[in-house]
Structures are given as C-alpha cells and as structure tokens.
Design a protein around this motif. Structure first.
Motif, short mmCIF file in Angstrom:
data_model
loop_
_atom_site.label_atom_id
_atom_site.label_comp_id
_atom_site.label_asym_id
_atom_site.label_seq_id
_atom_site.Cartn_x
_atom_site.Cartn_y
_atom_site.Cartn_z
N SER A 33 4.08 15.27 -12.58
CA SER A 33 3.52 15.76 -13.71
C SER A 33 3.13 17.38 -13.22
N SER A 34 2.72 17.78 -11.97
CA SER A 34 2.24 18.77 -11.42
C SER A 34 3.31 19.76 -11.31
N LEU A 35 4.46 19.45 -10.70
CA LEU A 35 5.68 20.48 -10.49
C LEU A 35 6.34 20.79 -11.76
N GLY A 36 6.05 19.43 -12.75
CA GLY A 36 6.74 19.74 -13.93
C GLY A 36 6.20 20.97 -14.94
N VAL A 37 4.83 21.02 -14.61
CA VAL A 37 4.09 22.29 -15.27
C VAL A 37 4.40 23.61 -14.61
N LEU A 38 4.27 23.46 -13.13
CA LEU A 38 4.39 24.77 -12.38
C LEU A 38 5.69 25.37 -12.28
N TRP A 39 6.55 24.30 -11.94
CA TRP A 39 8.12 24.69 -11.60
C TRP A 39 9.01 24.37 -12.66
N LYS A 40 8.89 24.61 -13.86
CA LYS A 40 9.78 24.16 -14.55
C LYS A 40 11.29 24.48 -14.39
N ASP A 41 12.06 23.51 -14.47
CA ASP A 41 13.63 23.62 -14.14
C ASP A 41 13.80 24.67 -12.84
N ASP A 42 12.84 24.20 -12.04
CA ASP A 42 13.44 25.23 -10.62
C ASP A 42 13.83 24.07 -9.85
N PRO A 43 14.97 24.41 -9.01
CA PRO A 43 15.74 23.66 -8.28
C PRO A 43 14.97 22.90 -7.13
N ILE A 44 14.00 23.75 -6.70
CA ILE A 44 13.14 23.01 -5.51
C ILE A 44 12.15 21.87 -6.29
N HIS A 45 11.85 22.16 -7.23
CA HIS A 45 11.01 21.00 -8.02
C HIS A 45 11.83 19.77 -8.21
N HIS A 46 13.08 19.84 -8.56
CA HIS A 46 13.87 18.43 -8.64
C HIS A 46 14.28 17.95 -7.36
N CYS A 47 14.36 18.91 -6.26
CA CYS A 47 14.69 18.42 -4.75
C CYS A 47 13.57 17.63 -4.42
N VAL A 48 12.16 18.06 -4.65
CA VAL A 48 10.87 17.50 -4.07
C VAL A 48 10.87 16.23 -4.67
N LEU A 49 11.30 16.04 -6.00
CA LEU A 49 11.16 14.84 -6.94
C LEU A 49 12.03 13.74 -6.16
N MET A 50 13.27 14.40 -5.95
CA MET A 50 14.33 13.27 -5.29
C MET A 50 13.73 12.88 -3.65
N LEU A 51 13.15 13.52 -2.95
CA LEU A 51 12.75 13.38 -1.91
C LEU A 51 11.53 12.41 -1.78
N GLY A 85 0.73 -1.18 0.01
CA GLY A 85 -0.05 -0.06 -0.03
C GLY A 85 0.83 1.39 0.08
N PHE A 86 1.87 1.26 0.92
CA PHE A 86 2.65 2.34 0.86
C PHE A 86 3.37 2.61 -0.46
N PHE A 87 3.90 1.37 -1.29
CA PHE A 87 4.47 1.57 -2.42
C PHE A 87 3.58 2.24 -3.55
N ILE A 88 2.20 1.82 -3.55
CA ILE A 88 1.37 2.17 -4.39
C ILE A 88 1.10 3.74 -4.15
N ILE A 89 1.13 4.35 -3.01
CA ILE A 89 0.77 5.69 -2.95
C ILE A 89 2.03 6.39 -3.04
N MET A 90 3.12 6.01 -2.83
CA MET A 90 4.31 6.82 -3.20
C MET A 90 4.41 6.54 -4.52
N TYR A 91 4.25 5.56 -5.40
CA TYR A 91 4.24 5.70 -6.91
C TYR A 91 3.33 6.87 -7.50
N LEU A 92 1.98 6.58 -7.15
CA LEU A 92 1.12 7.63 -7.36
C LEU A 92 1.49 9.04 -7.18
N LEU A 93 1.98 9.47 -5.86
CA LEU A 93 2.43 10.77 -5.29
C LEU A 93 3.68 11.02 -6.43
N ASP A 94 4.52 10.08 -6.61
CA ASP A 94 5.57 10.42 -7.45
C ASP A 94 5.13 10.82 -8.84
N CYS A 95 4.30 10.17 -9.56
CA CYS A 95 3.73 10.71 -10.88
C CYS A 95 2.96 11.81 -10.58
#
Length: 307
Positions: A259-277, A245-255
């Motif tokens: 998708s959302s931050l890629g549109v809102l904060w394109k090329d923003d360092p914080i965006h990439h850091c959030v994706l890494m976390l 269940g945790f994997f599915i939640i984190m997988y959907l959250l990652d997706c």
C-alpha cells in the motif's frame, strides 16, 4: 501504459531475489523429501506431519513459479506466450492463497493436539485425522475457483500499447475486468485472509495459555530452581507459534509495503523488487524454522527411521 520495466541495472536487488528464491527452494525440497521418507517408514502419518509436508510442497511450487517470473521480470527470457502467462501467474497466486490456509490449519491442529481432556477441543483429537483431508480438499477447491480470475485477466503482452493494461511481468499483462467482478473477488480474498489471521490468533493465544498453565503446574509440583526440559510436544508448539507469529508479521508487512510503496513509488522497479523480497520471505524462512527443532531429520540423514 507503454513502459517496459528495465531491471537489469539493479544488480544487487536482482541477486538478492534470486539468492532468496534458491535458498527457499533448497530448504523446502529437503523438508519435503524428509517427510516423504518419514511417510514411507510409517504406516499412518500424523495430520501435523501431513500439514508440514503440504506447506513445504506449496512453498516449493510458489518459489519455483517466482523464479520463473523473476527470469522474465529481469529480462533473461523472451519465450513467454499466453498459456504460459496464465498458468504461471495462476499457480503462483494459488500457492500464496494455500500458504495462509495451511499455516492456519497447522496452528489449529497443534492447538487440538495440545488441548487437555476436559477441553472442548479434546473431542476433535481423534477426528482430526479424518477431518484433515476434507479441509484440505475444501481449501483447494475454493482457492482453485477463487483464483480462476487470473486465467481470464492475465495474458501475454500484445505488441500494441494500451493505457488500460497493467504489466505483471515483462511479457505478461493483466487485462481490465469489470468493477463488480473485481469487488467480489477482492472481498472474498480479504474475508478469507482476515478469517484465517483471526483463527491463527485465537489458536495461538490458546496454545500460549496452555503452555503457561503447564509451566505453573510444573513449578508447583517441583522446585522452581529446576529448569525442566520442554517435551517434544511443547517444542513443536513453540515452533508453530514462532512460525505463526512470523507469518502474521510478514503478511502485515507485505500489506503495508504494497500500500505505501504503491503510492510513493508507482511503477518504480525498486518498488516491485522490494515487494518480491518481502513476499517470498515467509516461504524461504518457514522450512528453516520447522527443521530447527526436528530431531528426526538427523536420524533420516543417517539412514535411520523410527517405526
């Protein structure tokens, strides 16, 4: 794109990423060493133990490569070359693909183990030990080939700037590939991920159904005022259900995050850091979930081993 990512000023996020990676590496190392020690004490390890140890190894390699990538993203090192870029990114993506494969395999193996004698899965109980290595080899071969595109498209960032380049880290970039090749690759990746998510959902639903039936049968035979202790098999099932269940939640959250931050904060360092976390959360939390119900680990730490 001639922009160099400068993450050094994001101290809190940087420290959080390295803390997450270090904790995950330590936990997965302990879990892997525990199962290696268990294998040395047992002549025939169970497929479930083999799947858990493989998952720990995959997450360990994943987090180690992520640590190497993070050192370059945050500008700590400047010694990357073309071969290092290809190998590190390739291994990182390969481990991510194998993580979902192994998690799915873990849930299916537990569903087979939990199945009753009258179930259609009962015939696979004795065969699972033989089929597991075959599935393992199949997953590795398929994902080795599927992620081979990174060996072609990833390379060291050249001194000349180019609008067609997409920066992956400070020193590595992704070269453009043909639309057809990119479409085929993304289709295969999505088909694989969706198939495993659906299979995990079915196996999880099957295990929940069996656990509920067992509980009703126990309450019918005994007084409902009693609170029976869960068997080791049921505890393992509950742990795998929690993990799945945790994997599915984190997988959907990652997706969603991608998708959302890629549109809102394109090329923003914080965006990439959030994706890494978010992307490393499952690999970091997974060993703690598996160790939380592993009583044998206490015996291992006290140099005792059940044979």
């Amino acid at each position: 794109m001639n922009k160099k990512w400068k993450f050094s000023k994001y101290t809190d996020i940087r420290n959080a990423i390295f803390f997450e990676v270090i904790i995950g590496i330590t936990a997965n190392t302990v879990l892997l060493l525990f199962h290696i020690f268990t294998f040395l004490c047992k002549h025939r390890p169970k497929p479930l133990d083999m799947a858990i140890s493989q998952l720990a190894l995959i997450h360990l390699v994943l987090l180690v490569t992520m640590a190497v990538i993070a050192t370059d993203i945050f500008g700590f090192e400047d010694w990357w070359n073309d071969l290092l870029c290809k190998s590190v990114i390739y291994v990182n993506r390969l481990m991510r693909a194998l993580s979902i494969c192994t998690t799915c395999l873990l849930s299916v193996l537990q569903a087979i183990t939990l199945s009753n004698r009258n179930s259609c899965l009962a015939t696979l109980k004795h065969k699972s030990a033989h089929h597991y290595p075959c599935c393992l080899v199949l997953f590795w071969v398929f994902n080795l080939l599927l992620n081979g595109r990174y060996l072609i498209s990833i390379g060291a960032t050249p001194n000349e700037t180019s609008q067609s380049l997409m920066f992956v880290t400070e020193s590595c970039s992704q070269w453009p590939i043909s639309y057809l090749f990119r479409y085929i690759f993304l289709s295969l990746v999505n088909i694989q991920d969706i198939s495993f998510i659906v299979l995990m959902a079915f196996s999880g639903g099957y295990m929940v159904r069996l656990l509920c039936r067992h509980k009703r049968q126990f309450q019918h035979l005994h007084s409902t005022s009693l609170s029976p202790k869960a068997s080791p098999e049921e505890k393992a099932t509950q742990t795998i259900l929690l993990l799945m269940g945790f994997f599915i939640i984190m997988y959907l959250l990652d997706c969603v995050t991608f998708s959302s931050l890629g549109v809102l904060w394109k090329d923003d360092p914080i965006h990439h850091c959030v994706l890494m976390l978010v992307g490393n959360a499952y690999a970091t939390i997974c060993p703690f979930v598996l160790m939380s119900t592993e009583k044998r680990m206490i015996k291992c730490l006290t140099f005792r081993c059940e044979i």
